[in-house]
Design an enzyme around this catalytic site. Sequence first.
Site, PDB file in Angstrom:
ATOM      1  N   GLU A 139       0.796  -1.231   0.000  1.00 37.29           N
ATOM      2  CA  GLU A 139       0.000   0.000   0.000  1.00 37.29           C
ATOM      3  C   GLU A 139       0.830   1.283   0.000  1.00 37.29           C
ATOM      4  O   GLU A 139       0.451   2.272  -0.605  1.00 37.29           O
ATOM      5  CB  GLU A 139      -0.930   0.034   1.239  1.00 37.29           C
ATOM      6  CG  GLU A 139      -2.061  -0.984   1.213  1.00 37.29           C
ATOM      7  CD  GLU A 139      -1.677  -2.234   1.976  1.00 37.29           C
ATOM      8  OE1 GLU A 139      -2.579  -2.899   2.475  1.00 37.29           O
ATOM      9  OE2 GLU A 139      -0.478  -2.529   2.072  1.00 37.29           O
ATOM     10  N   ASP A 183       3.395  -1.778   7.220  1.00 38.25           N
ATOM     11  CA  ASP A 183       3.700  -0.782   6.186  1.00 38.25           C
ATOM     12  C   ASP A 183       4.137   0.545   6.807  1.00 38.25           C
ATOM     13  O   ASP A 183       5.099   1.171   6.363  1.00 38.25           O
ATOM     14  CB  ASP A 183       2.473  -0.543   5.298  1.00 38.25           C
ATOM     15  CG  ASP A 183       2.396  -1.562   4.173  1.00 38.25           C
ATOM     16  OD1 ASP A 183       3.383  -2.283   3.966  1.00 38.25           O
ATOM     17  OD2 ASP A 183       1.358  -1.630   3.501  1.00 38.25           O
ATOM     18  N   ASP A 230      24.689  21.073 -22.487  1.00 37.04           N
ATOM     19  CA  ASP A 230      24.224  22.396 -22.065  1.00 37.04           C
ATOM     20  C   ASP A 230      23.768  23.303 -23.199  1.00 37.04           C
ATOM     21  O   ASP A 230      23.390  24.449 -22.966  1.00 37.04           O
ATOM     22  CB  ASP A 230      25.324  23.115 -21.273  1.00 37.04           C
ATOM     23  CG  ASP A 230      26.638  23.199 -22.047  1.00 37.04           C
ATOM     24  OD1 ASP A 230      26.636  22.917 -23.266  1.00 37.04           O
ATOM     25  OD2 ASP A 230      27.668  23.536 -21.440  1.00 37.04           O
ATOM     26  N   ASN A 252      -1.264  -5.635   8.023  1.00 38.13           N
ATOM     27  CA  ASN A 252      -0.539  -5.091   6.867  1.00 38.13           C
ATOM     28  C   ASN A 252      -0.238  -3.607   7.050  1.00 38.13           C
ATOM     29  O   ASN A 252       0.841  -3.119   6.706  1.00 38.13           O
ATOM     30  CB  ASN A 252      -1.375  -5.325   5.608  1.00 38.13           C
ATOM     31  CG  ASN A 252      -0.527  -5.314   4.352  1.00 38.13           C
ATOM     32  OD1 ASN A 252       0.591  -5.806   4.354  1.00 38.13           O
ATOM     33  ND2 ASN A 252      -1.057  -4.744   3.287  1.00 38.13           N
ATOM     34  N   ASP A 305      30.429  15.825 -23.222  1.00 38.36           N
ATOM     35  CA  ASP A 305      31.427  16.581 -23.965  1.00 38.36           C
ATOM     36  C   ASP A 305      32.658  16.709 -23.073  1.00 38.36           C
ATOM     37  O   ASP A 305      32.587  16.487 -21.870  1.00 38.36           O
ATOM     38  CB  ASP A 305      30.865  17.960 -24.320  1.00 38.36           C
ATOM     39  CG  ASP A 305      31.724  18.697 -25.338  1.00 38.36           C
ATOM     40  OD1 ASP A 305      32.746  18.130 -25.774  1.00 38.36           O
ATOM     41  OD2 ASP A 305      31.375  19.837 -25.686  1.00 38.36           O
ATOM     42  N   ASN A 347       2.745 -14.315   4.212  1.00 36.86           N
ATOM     43  CA  ASN A 347       1.542 -14.312   5.042  1.00 36.86           C
ATOM     44  C   ASN A 347       0.337 -14.849   4.281  1.00 36.86           C
ATOM     45  O   ASN A 347      -0.502 -15.572   4.830  1.00 36.86           O
ATOM     46  CB  ASN A 347       1.234 -12.895   5.527  1.00 36.86           C
ATOM     47  CG  ASN A 347       2.124 -12.487   6.681  1.00 36.86           C
ATOM     48  OD1 ASN A 347       2.739 -13.328   7.315  1.00 36.86           O
ATOM     49  ND2 ASN A 347       2.211 -11.186   6.930  1.00 36.86           N
ATOM     50  N   ASP A 368      21.932  20.052 -27.743  1.00 41.21           N
ATOM     51  CA  ASP A 368      21.949  18.887 -26.853  1.00 41.21           C
ATOM     52  C   ASP A 368      20.551  18.483 -26.398  1.00 41.21           C
ATOM     53  O   ASP A 368      20.390  17.443 -25.748  1.00 41.21           O
ATOM     54  CB  ASP A 368      22.789  19.187 -25.609  1.00 41.21           C
ATOM     55  CG  ASP A 368      24.261  19.339 -25.922  1.00 41.21           C
ATOM     56  OD1 ASP A 368      24.792  18.496 -26.658  1.00 41.21           O
ATOM     57  OD2 ASP A 368      24.875  20.310 -25.444  1.00 41.21           O
TER      58      ASP A 368
END
Length: 830
Positions: free
Chosen positions: A271, A673, A576, A669, A313, A644, A580
Amino acid sequence: MDAINFNSKQTALLNRLYSSPNGLTADAVRRRQAKYGPNSVVTQTRRTLLISFLEKFTNPLIILLLFASFFSMLTGSMLDFVMILIMILISVSLDVYLEHRSEKAAERLKRQVEVKTDVMRNGMLTEIPSKEITVGDLISVESGSVIPADVKIISIKDLHIDESTLTGESFPQEKTMGQLAYMGTLVVNGEGFAVVETIGKDTRYGKIATDLANASPETNFERGIRQFGYLVMKIAICLVLVVFLINSFSGHQLIDSFLFALALAIGITPELLPMIMTVNLAEGALKMSRKGVIVKHLPSIHNLGSMNMLCTDKTGTLTENKIILEKYENFDFKTDRKVLQFAHANCTHQSNIRGPLEEAILKHHEVRDAWQKIDEIPFDFVRKRLSVVLKKDGKTILICKGALEEMLPELDFYEHDGVVKPLTTRSRQKISDRLSELSKDGFRVLAVSYRELKAKNQHATYSKTDEKDLIFLGLTAFQDPPKQSAKRSLKQLAASGIGLKILTGDNPEVTMKVCKDLDLAVSGVCIGDDLLHLSEEKLVEKIKANTIFAKLTPDQKKLVISTLQRSGMVVGYLGDGVNDASSLKQADVGISVENATDVAKESADLILMHKSLEVLLEGVKDGRKVFINTTKYIFMNFGSNFGNMISMSVASFFLPFIPMLPIQIILNNLIYDVSQLSLPTDNVDNSETAKPLKWDINQIKRFIFIFGPVSSIFDILTFVGLLYIFHSSVGSFRSGWFIESLATQAMVMIVLRTKIIPFFKSKPSIWVKVSASAIVMFAIIISQSPLGKMFEFNVLPIGFWLFMIVVLVLNVFVNEFAKHWFYSRESRLA
């Protein structure tokens, strides 16, 4: 300024482009702006917060969780419905908020300087914001101007434009009448007039930006999480069918069997995975920001941890990106201050924009001169030189500076020990050999020459024809020195399991010299054109075999990256420039820098505050820690839940009652969690961050199919003890198993969080210790206090607690043995 006088040919060109020497009228401007819109490019579409929020609910895991919450509501478990729904909303909201905040932080990094342009309107030259320009506008450009749209040149005077950010071409292009100049490029020399032909998204720059607004290719992490979501759904569906059928044939009520099966399916769902991932990523992004790495796209942190190939580069990454004048030599190749003085005078008095070589010369501030400028012969890329005419002590001297290989045929004399001598074939060869020697050592070389002129009248001008009978004075040699930290960074990069490909538009010899200085092993050099017309198989071989790729176009850079990805690599790209952008988007991790072009930063996933491999390596290390702590949750939660579910499925087959109520399953559970929210803070072993990490859905399957049954062994042992030793009632059976389940999961969380021995060789963080202890405390408090009646739990006998301690100790030893066997086997499979 009045209207410009154009010749008939220029006027005809203006008319064809719906303009005139007077420029557009106010009415024409309004009509065209209404028709063509503003002069702005389309950037990546910013989703609203609502759209971003709703998109999160297309995730298969979120769908399962929503189903779980509504199932809880239908069965009357309103507490579970509210709790799960709150978890979903918190997780999704936090994820959206952090992504939105990261985007805003990246946007603030962009330079917000408004570019203005000189435009002819109603016969007057006026400066206006570039976004107000429209089709047909007549604009003036000069050195330093940024071209505001795609324009057609009408008149020129030595006009040279640097198009490197768009095309990747190293040298500025000389323009002639009728040629196009493109939005975003820079005028480095000369001046001229041009008519706007296309604006905004229709420009070449705009089309690149529009392409970037399209969906990005699926990255390694996104592909992995999608596959995991489908795996959970498949197991959950199979589990519902199998358990429902077993319970139905075992004589249990159909509705009870169905609800129990659904509860098991919900129990196997991790979850909190979306929240765990978001918290992990947020923690990682915060750490990375402190080290100079701004994260725009949170999932890119996982991709950074998986990256096993970096394409970059050399300039600014391997070198200082700071040109230094290393040598100024005379004909005998000895240091000569007169060479520096003449080069300095040439640079001081030139009027066009100074390049990095000129700036390197001018940094020698100790040079002083009293020259008076008479005229200038501008630089062009045919002659590849620039001359200034200066006057001093009654003498008029032309000083010429330029590319030695281009100037050598034009030189007629040389100065040696203050004496001018004719330049013979032998002496020319001597200079040529020195040029070759310096070039192989990675130097950029400029020649310095001069001649004395006869004085002309004050209105006379000088031209290219005056560049004759030149006397070779000497040469200047420049280098972009290797970055001091790069040698160490390259070793660390290799030690981290990350390969390196250098993608550059520069000369291969210069790149080889830089690599040699940095002790970087080069397996081969490939020129961009060598990649053309190859089969897929040959292309992969070629790209894998070479380290340096020189003289590449933007499309060829993208080809190298996509080919590496198809061969199974997770690729990062550091760039940059505008050219690119497509490569940044193609890569699994697009990396740019703070002073990059806006379109490069728009395309990047990460932005480095300094273009440095050291900064990047710190980011890689943090990315790997985030990746590991995320997968810890997936392995432990899914494996434990799967165990489980196996246990409950087996128990329901021979027990006359359902082994655990749906609300008890969900509570179990949920407690486990919540405890795992501490995992993002957990310590990570250095051995685990030493190599790139790979999202392996098959490894996840192998893990849960091994450790799930191991967990079930102890659950079944607990069943036997509760039934045949303690002869527990239904309520006591459920209480005992509830406690044992959470206690063993707490121990497993400590044992399986590391591949080595826990506690001694790998200590968990303080919060992991606290949460593991809290699981057991909550299990005992909830089941053994008056709260237990709410969940139908019973109080357990004292003997059960001794039994549980034995089970826990055995659990630790068996899981530790299974862990070492599993990872030994995985290393053999790798």
